[in-house]
Design a protein around this motif. Structure first.
Motif, PDB file in Angstrom:
ATOM      1  N   SER A 132      39.789  58.423  51.690  1.00 32.80           N
ATOM      2  CA  SER A 132      40.713  60.052  51.936  1.00 32.80           C
ATOM      3  C   SER A 132      41.064  60.185  50.250  1.00 32.80           C
ATOM      4  CB  SER A 132      42.008  59.931  52.651  1.00 32.80           C
ATOM      5  OG  SER A 132      42.916  58.886  52.362  1.00 32.80           O
TER       6      SER A 132
ATOM      7  N   ASP B  26      33.455  56.752  45.669  1.00 28.95           N
ATOM      8  CA  ASP B  26      34.227  56.940  46.982  1.00 28.95           C
ATOM      9  C   ASP B  26      33.317  57.429  47.892  1.00 28.95           C
ATOM     10  OD1 ASP B  26      36.956  55.715  46.505  1.00 28.95           O
ATOM     11  OD2 ASP B  26      36.372  56.932  44.864  1.00 28.95           O
ATOM     12  N   PHE B  27      31.978  57.934  47.350  1.00 28.86           N
ATOM     13  CA  PHE B  27      31.121  58.738  48.286  1.00 28.86           C
ATOM     14  C   PHE B  27      29.977  58.169  48.494  1.00 28.86           C
ATOM     15  CE2 PHE B  27      34.275  61.845  46.774  1.00 28.86           C
ATOM     16  CZ  PHE B  27      34.175  62.919  47.739  1.00 28.86           C
TER      17      PHE B  27
ATOM     18  N   VAL C 124      39.671  65.229  50.949  1.00 31.15           N
ATOM     19  CA  VAL C 124      39.311  64.393  52.020  1.00 31.15           C
ATOM     20  C   VAL C 124      40.565  63.803  52.768  1.00 31.15           C
ATOM     21  CG1 VAL C 124      37.938  62.475  52.836  1.00 31.15           C
ATOM     22  CG2 VAL C 124      37.226  63.668  50.784  1.00 31.15           C
TER      23      VAL C 124
ATOM     24  N   VAL D 111      37.054  61.865  56.336  1.00 33.42           N
ATOM     25  CA  VAL D 111      36.505  60.658  56.061  1.00 33.42           C
ATOM     26  C   VAL D 111      35.222  60.492  57.114  1.00 33.42           C
ATOM     27  CG1 VAL D 111      36.510  58.047  55.734  1.00 33.42           C
ATOM     28  CG2 VAL D 111      38.409  59.373  55.057  1.00 33.42           C
TER      29      VAL D 111
ATOM     30  N   PRO E 296      31.982  61.053  52.272  1.00 32.94           N
ATOM     31  CA  PRO E 296      33.226  60.542  51.623  1.00 32.94           C
ATOM     32  C   PRO E 296      33.517  59.133  52.505  1.00 32.94           C
ATOM     33  CG  PRO E 296      33.912  62.374  52.830  1.00 32.94           C
ATOM     34  CD  PRO E 296      32.460  62.355  52.937  1.00 32.94           C
ATOM     35  N   ARG E 297      34.054  58.089  51.962  1.00 31.07           N
ATOM     36  CA  ARG E 297      34.350  56.960  52.675  1.00 31.07           C
ATOM     37  C   ARG E 297      35.889  56.717  52.473  1.00 31.07           C
ATOM     38  NH1 ARG E 297      30.820  56.756  56.218  1.00 31.07           N
ATOM     39  NH2 ARG E 297      28.681  56.091  55.511  1.00 31.07           N
TER      40      ARG E 297
ATOM     41  N   PHE F 142      39.184  64.613  45.067  1.00 30.40           N
ATOM     42  CA  PHE F 142      37.929  64.328  44.185  1.00 30.40           C
ATOM     43  C   PHE F 142      37.414  65.395  43.556  1.00 30.40           C
ATOM     44  CE2 PHE F 142      38.292  61.202  47.916  1.00 30.40           C
ATOM     45  CZ  PHE F 142      38.220  59.924  47.427  1.00 30.40           C
TER      46      PHE F 142
END
Length: 615
Positions: free
Chosen positions: A382, A348-349, A414, A319, A379-380, A385
Motif C-alpha cells: 500500500s 513494489d509492483f 494503493v 493491494v 501492487p504488492r 507511487f
C-alpha cells in the motif's frame, strides 16, 4: 368470402412491401476518367426514383453527338419474407472530346417529388490519340485490336517499375509501383518474376493484378492502355546505394494470322493464335542515408511521424489489484517493428510481459494506424507511487531530426487490505508478509519464506539411485511388452478366417448403413439388395463358410448346427424371402421398408450372441 381473403392478403402484402420501396434519392453522373481525342464516349445520369425535368449543364468542352436516351430497370427481391424493390432510370448522352486537357462537367439537376436534386461533377481527361487509335472502334471502348502476325514490337507492350523516392533515410518507406503499357489485346499473364529484395523489409499492398483498373494515356504520341499491376512498400535496412532488380512478366497475347489467299473473302477468315512475350522493367537505383549519430538512448527505431498517448486503467486500487498501463503509438511509419516504451515501475509492483496489438494498415506512405502496448502491473504494498513520464524518440524524415515524445507521470494510490499488515518489530511500522517472490530490500535483506518448503539431503546424486535404475528397467520392460503384443497381433491377422469372424458384425453394419442411404433416397431395389448382402455376408464371415456355399436350402441346418435357435432361424429366412419378393414387386410403403430395416438389424444383433465361432 374468397374475395375478402384475397383483399386482406394483398393489403398485408402492400403494407409489407411499401416501406422497402421508400429509399433515399440517389442521383449520380458517370463517365470514363480518360478518353482519347476524337473518340466517342458515354455520359450517363442515373436516378433511383421516378423523376422529371432533367437539366444538364452547358457542356462546352465536349461535342454532344446524341442524347439523352432514356432507359429504365427494376428488380424485386424477396428474402425471408422481406420485400425489396429497386428502380433505376438512366439518361445517356454520347459525347466526343475534340480538345486535349482536363475538363470538369458541372453537376446536373433533376426534380423528384417536387424537390431539386443535384448530381456529382465529372472530371474527364482528354489525351492526344494517334492514327491507329483514332480509326479503331475497339479502342473507343478501351480495348485493343489483336496484334498482326509479326507486327508486335517493344513499343506495343512494355512495363515500368518506378519508386516514389530515390533518396531516402534508412527505414523510410519507398513505394515501388509496376505498371503495364499495352496497345495489344492481352489474354492473360502466365508468369511473374519479382526481384529479390534482400536488404529491404517488404510489405505488399492489396493485390491489383486480378482486377487491373485501366486508363488511357498518350506516351510520346502513341495511345496506350495503362494499368497498375502491383505496389510494394519497401524499407531499407542498411545504408548505401541499393539496386532494385527488374520485374519480369510473361504475357499471353492474342495475335492474328492472315491467310495467304487471293480470294476477296480472305480477310473474313483470318485465324488467331496466342503467343507469349516476356517483358522486363528497368532497374531502380536508391540511395539510402544512415540515420544521424548519436541516436537517443530511448530511440524506438521508428522512422516516420507518430504520436504517443499513455494512460492507466485506474489510479486508485487495492493491494493485489491488476492495473493496466496502456501506450498507444499512432501515426505513419514503420512502427509495426518498433520497440515498446519502457516504464520505470517501482519495485513494489509485479510487472508482466507487455501485450502488443497492431492495428496498422499498409499504405503508399508506409504503415498507418495504431500500435497498442498494454502492460499489466500488480501492487504488492500500500501507499502512493509515481510512475515517471515515458520518453519515446523517433526519427522524422521530413525534418531530418530526432523527436522525443513524453507522456505525463502517473500517480497511483494503493489502499491497504485487511490481510496485508502484521506488526513490525518493537512497535515499528507494519510490514507485509504476503510477498512470496525473493527480492532485495535495500541491499542485504530478503523476504522470509512463509510457506512450507521441500528440503533435500546434501551430497545426493542420481547415479546409483533407485530412480536411475528404474530409468533403465522401465524402457526395457515396455519394449518387451510391446514386442509380445505386436507378435500376437501379427499372428491373429495372419488367420484370415479369424479376422473375418471378428469383423463380421462390423461389415454387416456397414452394409446396413448403405441400405439406410438407399431407404432415404427411395431406391427400393438397392435397399433390398443391400439387406440381402448384409445377411449373407454376415453368415459367411461369422461361420467361415464361402458365400457360394450358402443357399436358402442349407441355411436353416447351418444356423441350427452353430447355435441359432428355431425362431431366430425362421426370422432370418423370412427376411431373405421378403427381400427377394419385394425387389421385383410394385412399390410398397416406406414405413414397411423402415420396419424391415430395423428387423434386420435386430436379427443380426441376436445372431451375434447365439452363433458359435467356427474353429
Amino acid at each position: 368470402m374468397m374475395r375478402k381473403h384475397l383483399l386482406l392478403y394483398f393489403s398485408i402484402l402492400f403494407i409489407t412491401i411499401a416501406p422497402s420501396w421508400a429509399q433515399d434519392v440517389e442521383f449520380s453522373a458517370s463517365a470514363p476518367s480518360t478518353v482519347v481525342q476524337g473518340n466517342r464516349f458515354q455520359l450517363v445520369y442515373s436516378v433511383n426514383q421516378e423523376a422529371s425535368n432533367l437539366r444538364v449543364p452547358d457542356i462546352a468542352d465536349f461535342q454532344i453527338l446524341m442524347g439523352p436516351s432514356t432507359s429504365q430497370s427494376s428488380s424485386v427481391q424477396i428474402i425471408n419474407n422481406n420485400f425489396t424493390r429497386s428502380i433505376n432510370y438512366s439518361f445517356t448522352y454520347i459525347l466526343r472530346g475534340d480538345q486535349t486537357g482536363r475538363f470538369t462537367i458541372p453537376p446536373a439537376s433533376i426534380e423528384v417529388d417536387g424537390k431539386k436534386v443535384e448530381s456529382n461533377p465529372v472530371t474527364i481527361e482528354v489525351v492526344e490519340g494517334d492514327d491507329q487509335s483514332a480509326s479503331s472502334s475497339q479502342q473507343q471502348q478501351g480495348q485493343q485490336a489483336p496484334a498482326d502476325a509479326g507486327a508486335l514490337s517493344d513499343e506495343d507492350l512494355y512495363i515500368t517499375s518506378t519508386a516514389n523516392k530515390t533518396e531516402v533515410w534508412q527505414d523510410e518507406p519507398v513505394l515501388i509501383t509496376t505498371r503495364i503499357y499495352t496497345r495489344v489485346n492481352l489474354e492473360g499473364i502466365s508468369n511473374v518474376k519479382q526481384p529479390e529484395l534482400r536488404n529491404f523489409v517488404v510489405e505488399e499492398l492489396p493485390a491489383q493484378s486480378n482486377n487491373i483498373q485501366w486508363e488511357i494515356q498518350n506516351v510520346n504520341g502513341r495511345t496506350y492502355r495503362v494499368g497498375t499491376f502491383s505496389q510494394r512498400v519497401i524499407y531499407a535496412q542498411t545504408s548505401g546505394r541499393h539496386t532494385v532488380e527488374p520485374t519480369s512478366i510473361e504475357f499471353l497475347i492474342r495475335q492474328r494470322q492472315a491467310r495467304q489467299s487471293n480470294s476477296i473473302f480472305g480477310d473474313f477468315f483470318d485465324s488467331y493464335r496466342t503467343v507469349k512475350k516476356n517483358v522486363s522493367s528497368k532497374p531502380i537505383n536508391i540511395k539510402v542515408k544512415a540515420l544521424p549519430s548519436p541516436r537517443p538512448a530511448n530511440f524506438s527505431g521508428i522512422v516516420g511521424n507518430v504520436t504517443m498517448n499513455v494512460t492507466a486503467s485506474k489510479t486508485e486500487a487495492q493491494v493485489n489489484d491488476g492495473i493496466t498501463l496502456k501506450a498507444v503509438i499512432s501515426g505513419t511509419g514503420n512502427h509495426r517493428l518498433a520497440r515498446n516504451p519502457e516504464f520505470d515501475i517501482p519495485t513494489d509492483f509485479d510487472v508482466f510481459d507487455p501485450q502488443v496489438t497492431n492495428n496498422i494498415n499498409q499504405t503508399a506512405q508506409g504503415g498507418r494506424g495504431d500500435r497498442i502496448v498494454e502492460t499489466l502491473i500488480i501492487p504488492r504494498h500500500s501507499g502512493t507511487f509515481e510512475i515517471p513520464a515515458v520518453a519515446y524518440s523517433f526519427f522524422n524524415p521530413s525534418t531530418g531530426r530526432y523527436q522525443t515524445l513524453e507522456g505525463k507521470p502517473i500517480s497511483i494510490h494503493v489502499e491497504r487490505t485487511p490481510g496485508e499488515e502484521t506488526a513490525g518489530p518493537a512497535g515499528g511500522p507494519a510490514r507485509s508478509t504476503t510477498r512470496e517472490s525473493v527480492r532485495f530490500l535495500g541491499q542485504d535483506i530478503r523476504y522470509i519464506k512463509t510457506e512450507p518448503v521441500s528440503l533435500k539431503a546434501a551430497n545426493t546424486f542420481l547415479f546409483g539411485s533407485t530412480l536411475y535404475i528404474l530409468s533403465y528397467l522401465i524402457p526395457i520392460v515396455l519394449f518387451i511388452l510391446i514386442f509380445l503384443f505386436n507378435q500376437k497381433r501379427i499372428k491373429e491377422n495372419a488367420d484370415v478366417l479369424r479376422v473375418k469372424n471378428r469383423k463380421a458384425n462390423k461389415m454387416a453394419r456397414k452394409r446396413l448403413k448403405k441400405s439406410a442411404d438407399f431407404l432415404k433416397k427411395g431406391n427400393q431395389e438397392g435397399f433390398y439388395e443391400e439387406l440381402t448382402k448384409a445377411l449373407w455376408g454376415y453368415t459367411s464371415d461369422k461361420l467361415s463358410i464361402p458365400r457360394s456355399a450358402l443357399t436358402k436350402d442349407n441355411a436353416r441346418s447351418i444356423l441350427l448346427e452353430n447355435g441359432a435357435n428355431e425362431d431366430l432361424t425362421e426370422e432370418f429366412l423370412g427376411i431373405l424371402d421378403t427381400c427377394e419378393y419385394a425387389r421385383y414387386s410394385p412399390q410398397n410403403d416406406h414405413s414397411e421398408r423402415e420396419e424391415l430395416y430395423k428387423k434386420t438389424l435386430e436379427t443380426i444383433s441376436k445372431l451375434e450372441g447365439q452363433l458359435k465361432r467356427k474353429k
